[in-house]
Each structure stands twice: as structure tokens, then as C-alpha cells.
Design a protein around this motif. Structure first.
Motif, mmCIF file in Angstrom:
data_model
loop_
_atom_site.group_PDB
_atom_site.id
_atom_site.type_symbol
_atom_site.label_atom_id
_atom_site.label_comp_id
_atom_site.label_asym_id
_atom_site.label_seq_id
_atom_site.Cartn_x
_atom_site.Cartn_y
_atom_site.Cartn_z
ATOM 1 N N TYR A 221 9.951 -2.841 4.224
ATOM 2 C CA TYR A 221 9.276 -2.993 2.941
ATOM 3 C C TYR A 221 10.161 -3.654 1.891
ATOM 4 C CZ TYR A 221 5.792 0.065 4.986
ATOM 5 O OH TYR A 221 4.839 0.600 5.816
ATOM 6 N N SER A 222 11.387 -3.963 2.256
ATOM 7 C CA SER A 222 12.298 -4.674 1.351
ATOM 8 C C SER A 222 13.254 -5.507 2.192
ATOM 9 C CB SER A 222 13.105 -3.691 0.479
ATOM 10 O OG SER A 222 12.247 -2.901 -0.314
ATOM 11 N N GLY A 239 4.864 -10.205 0.381
ATOM 12 C CA GLY A 239 5.880 -9.652 -0.492
ATOM 13 C C GLY A 239 6.086 -10.530 -1.713
ATOM 14 N N ASP A 257 10.785 -8.054 -2.329
ATOM 15 C CA ASP A 257 10.319 -6.672 -2.437
ATOM 16 C C ASP A 257 8.908 -6.553 -1.874
ATOM 17 O OD1 ASP A 257 10.477 -4.043 -2.989
ATOM 18 O OD2 ASP A 257 10.524 -4.240 -5.178
ATOM 19 N N GLY A 258 8.603 -5.385 -1.317
ATOM 20 C CA GLY A 258 7.331 -5.176 -0.634
ATOM 21 C C GLY A 258 6.214 -4.710 -1.528
ATOM 22 N N TYR A 259 5.773 -5.570 -2.408
ATOM 23 C CA TYR A 259 4.608 -5.222 -3.225
ATOM 24 C C TYR A 259 3.875 -6.503 -3.594
ATOM 25 C CZ TYR A 259 6.959 -6.851 -7.476
ATOM 26 O OH TYR A 259 7.587 -7.620 -8.412
ATOM 27 N N THR A 266 -0.782 -2.826 -8.461
ATOM 28 C CA THR A 266 0.388 -3.065 -7.625
ATOM 29 C C THR A 266 0.205 -2.334 -6.302
ATOM 30 O OG1 THR A 266 1.795 -3.287 -9.576
ATOM 31 C CG2 THR A 266 2.883 -2.873 -7.461
ATOM 32 N N LYS A 268 1.667 -1.580 -2.391
ATOM 33 C CA LYS A 268 2.846 -1.625 -1.530
ATOM 34 C C LYS A 268 2.462 -2.220 -0.180
ATOM 35 C CE LYS A 268 6.587 1.219 0.310
ATOM 36 N NZ LYS A 268 7.140 2.594 0.439
ATOM 37 N N ASN A 270 4.191 -4.283 3.611
ATOM 38 C CA ASN A 270 5.396 -4.615 4.368
ATOM 39 C C ASN A 270 5.754 -6.077 4.147
ATOM 40 O OD1 ASN A 270 2.950 -5.086 5.993
ATOM 41 N ND2 ASN A 270 4.393 -5.953 7.450
#
Length: 338
Positions: A221-222, A239, A257-259, A266, A268, A270
Motif C-alpha cells: 500500500y506504499s 496510487g 502512497d496507496g490512496y 479518499t 485506500k 494497493n
């Protein structure tokens, strides 16, 4: 004597017909003839400097160069006007006789037309140049491979050829994103593919799946940097990128960043992304011998053999009867997540 009035009348009619026939044979000037006549009316004024100008004027007349205006400024300078079509002959003859000749101006009723014709030729020439350059810049002259996945370049080259991407094809017809995904799907030995246009070269950057880069993971996720360096390129499919090309990053810096923001919310997600970072390292080699730069570079290449080396440079220092060779190594590190 005419026999009668009727014969005289018939003769007048015949004469009128003959005159009319001769008049009709006269060709009417075309538009091109009118334009040429107008251009022929352009006069060119020259300044001529040299000795024995009177003799020079006589020589011009002998060469059938008509002089329209003649003004003697001094014993060594002459202002002369000739037709546009005699100007080349005058210029060549003056140079041949070692006189200094300089064009002063062009004049005449046809000068605006001549200027327009010259401008039209210039505009057409510029348009042809721009069109030709644009068309040629869209042609693929060669395909170049780089990266640890270059060992698979034969398979990738054959695949590109099978889909019509080869020398002579057009860049504008390439769907880069789609083609990158297709190459990855066709070759399990690759974990990364990047296609870019550099001039007339299609650059294909490939990374092996078993290279120092981690295998793709759908639960990331990051995406963080694993080295210090400068961002060379980045591709983010899912992302939000937090860096851009040219940014300096440190080891551990958050790159993607995973969002995502969807309808002001926003969410979330992957991360599916790839970032290329240029990292610089130093390699020190000490030798008693001078001029060992090549050996230092070879040892540095061997030391960083697990990396994709971009460039090497070496500096030499002398210390205590020894030579210190400091090799600067720039290498490409590809960081994946997805």
C-alpha cells in the motif's frame, strides 16, 4: 476599272476578312507573360568602386549590358542602374575585373511583385521543411534495449516485430501503455518494461524478475525508496505519486502512497507503480602503479555487477608513494510495487 459596283463591294469584304484574320492570329498575352513583363521592369542599383571606370563602362556596353542611370560619384566610384536580368551579368563581370561591387537597392513598379514571389518561395520552403522534419521525426530508425532484462531482447524484439513495431514504423501509431502490458504478459522472465521515444530511437528498458528488485506484490500500500538518489522516471498505475522526475530522494522516502480521491472521498488502495532512481556510489582502489584507471574501472564494474550501471568516472590522487583511484559509479535502481 471595275466592271460594276458589285465587284467593288466584294473586294472590300475580302480585304476586311483578311485584316480580321491577321488580327485574330495575334496572341493575347497570358497572365504569366504579364507577370514576367512586370518583373522584367525591376531595376537594380549598384555601387562600383575601382580604377579606370570609363574603360569599365565601355566594356559593359560591349557586353550588351544596358545602363539606365549612370552617376559618377568620384573618380573611383560609380552608381549604375541595370535591369534585373542584366544584374547577374554585371555582378559577375565586375568581380572578374576585380572591381568592388555592392547592391544598393532594387526599384521599379514590378519590385513589390518580385518581393511577393520571393516571400512566397521562402514560405513554401519553410512549410516543406517543417512538414518533412515532422514526418521524419515520427519514424522509428532503431530499437535499443537496456536494463537487466536485456538478455530477453531477442524475444521482445520478435514480439515487437509481430505487432508491427519495427524499424520504419511510426511512433504515433504506438500505444506505449498497452504494448508494455502485452510484453510483460508474454514474458514471465520480466518484471518491468518501459518504452520511450528518444529522437528516432525506441528505447526499451527491461528488468528481470529475478533481479535485485523485489517481485511484485499486490498487498503493498506504499512504495518507499531503497536508496539515496535522483528520480529518473516513474510510472504509477494505481496510487498517488509524491515525487516527480528530477527530485532528490533519500533511502526510506515515500515515493507513492496507496490512496486515491474518488468523488471527494479518499479511498485506500494497493499500489501498482514503478520508480527508477539513479544512485551514485564510490569505489576506492589503491595501487602502487600510475595510470591504473582502466583497472580501477573494471574492478568497480565487477563490484557492482548486480546493478545496472549508467556511467563511471575516475579520479586519481597520489599519497605516500601510492595512487588512490576513486571511481564514481552511477547505477539505475528500479523499485516496484504492485
Amino acid at each position: 476599272m471595275w466592271k460594276n459596283k458589285k465587284d467593288r463591294k466584294n473586294l472590300k469584304i475580302d480585304n476586311l476578312k483578311r485584316k480580321k484574320k491577321v488580327f485574330n492570329k495575334t496572341k493575347k498575352p497570358s497572365l504569366l507573360d504579364k507577370l514576367l513583363d512586370r518583373v522584367k521592369g525591376v531595376k537594380v542599383v549598384y555601387s562600383i568602386k575601382g580604377l579606370n571606370l570609363d574603360n569599365f563602362i565601355n566594356l559593359l556596353k560591349n557586353r550588351n549590358i544596358t545602363l539606365f542611370d549612370l552617376k559618377k560619384v568620384s573618380n573611383k566610384q560609380l552608381i549604375v542602374t541595370v535591369s534585373l536580368f542584366d544584374s547577374k551579368k554585371l555582378f559577375a563581370f565586375a568581380k572578374e575585373m576585380c572591381y568592388n561591387i555592392e547592391k544598393v537597392k532594387e526599384k521599379g513598379l514590378g519590385y513589390p511583385l518580385l518581393l511577393a514571389l520571393r516571400s512566397t518561395g521562402l514560405v513554401v520552403g519553410c512549410l516543406v521543411f517543417i512538414i518533412t522534419t515532422t514526418l521524419l521525426s515520427d519514424v522509428v530508425y532503431q530499437i535499443s534495449f537496456s536494463g537487466t532484462g536485456s538478455v530477453c531482447k531477442r524475444e521482445v524484439y520478435e514480439y515487437l516485430d509481430s505487432v508491427g513495431v519495427k524499424e520504419g514504423s511510426r511512433f504515433s501509431q504506438i500505444d506505449y501503455q498497452k504494448l508494455e502490458d502485452q510484453i510483460l504478459a508474454e514474458n514471465n522472465n520480466l518484471s518491468f518494461v518501459s518504452l520511450e521515444k528518444h529522437g528516432n530511437t525506441l528505447m526499451v528498458d527491461l528488468a528481470l524478475a529475478n533481479s535485485q528488485v523485489d517481485r511484485l506484490n499486490s498487498q503493498i500500500y506504499s512504495l518507499y525508496s531503497t536508496v539515496d538518489g535522483v528520480v529518473e522516471s516513474l510510472k504509477v498505475y494505481r496510487g498517488t505519486p509524491l515525487v516527480k522526475v528530477g527530485d532528490k530522494v533519500e533511502n526510506g522516502a515515500l515515493l507513492v502512497d496507496g490512496y486515491m480521491v474518488i468523488k471527494e472521498k479518499t479511498v485506500k488502495i494497493n499500489v501498482l507503480a514503478s520508480v527508477s532512481v539513479i544512485n551514485e556510489q564510490k569505489f576506492i582502489y589503491i595501487d602502487e602503479l600510475d595510470n591504473a584507471e582502466d583497472k580501477a574501472i573494471l574492478l568497480a564494474e565487477a563490484h557492482f555487477s548486480d546493478s545496472q550501471i549508467v556511467s563511471l568516472s575516475v579520479e586519481k590522487y597520489a599519497k605516500d608513494k601510492e595512487f588512490i583511484y576513486e571511481v564514481s559509479v552511477k547505477r539505475r535502481i528500479i523499485i516496484h510495487a504492485g
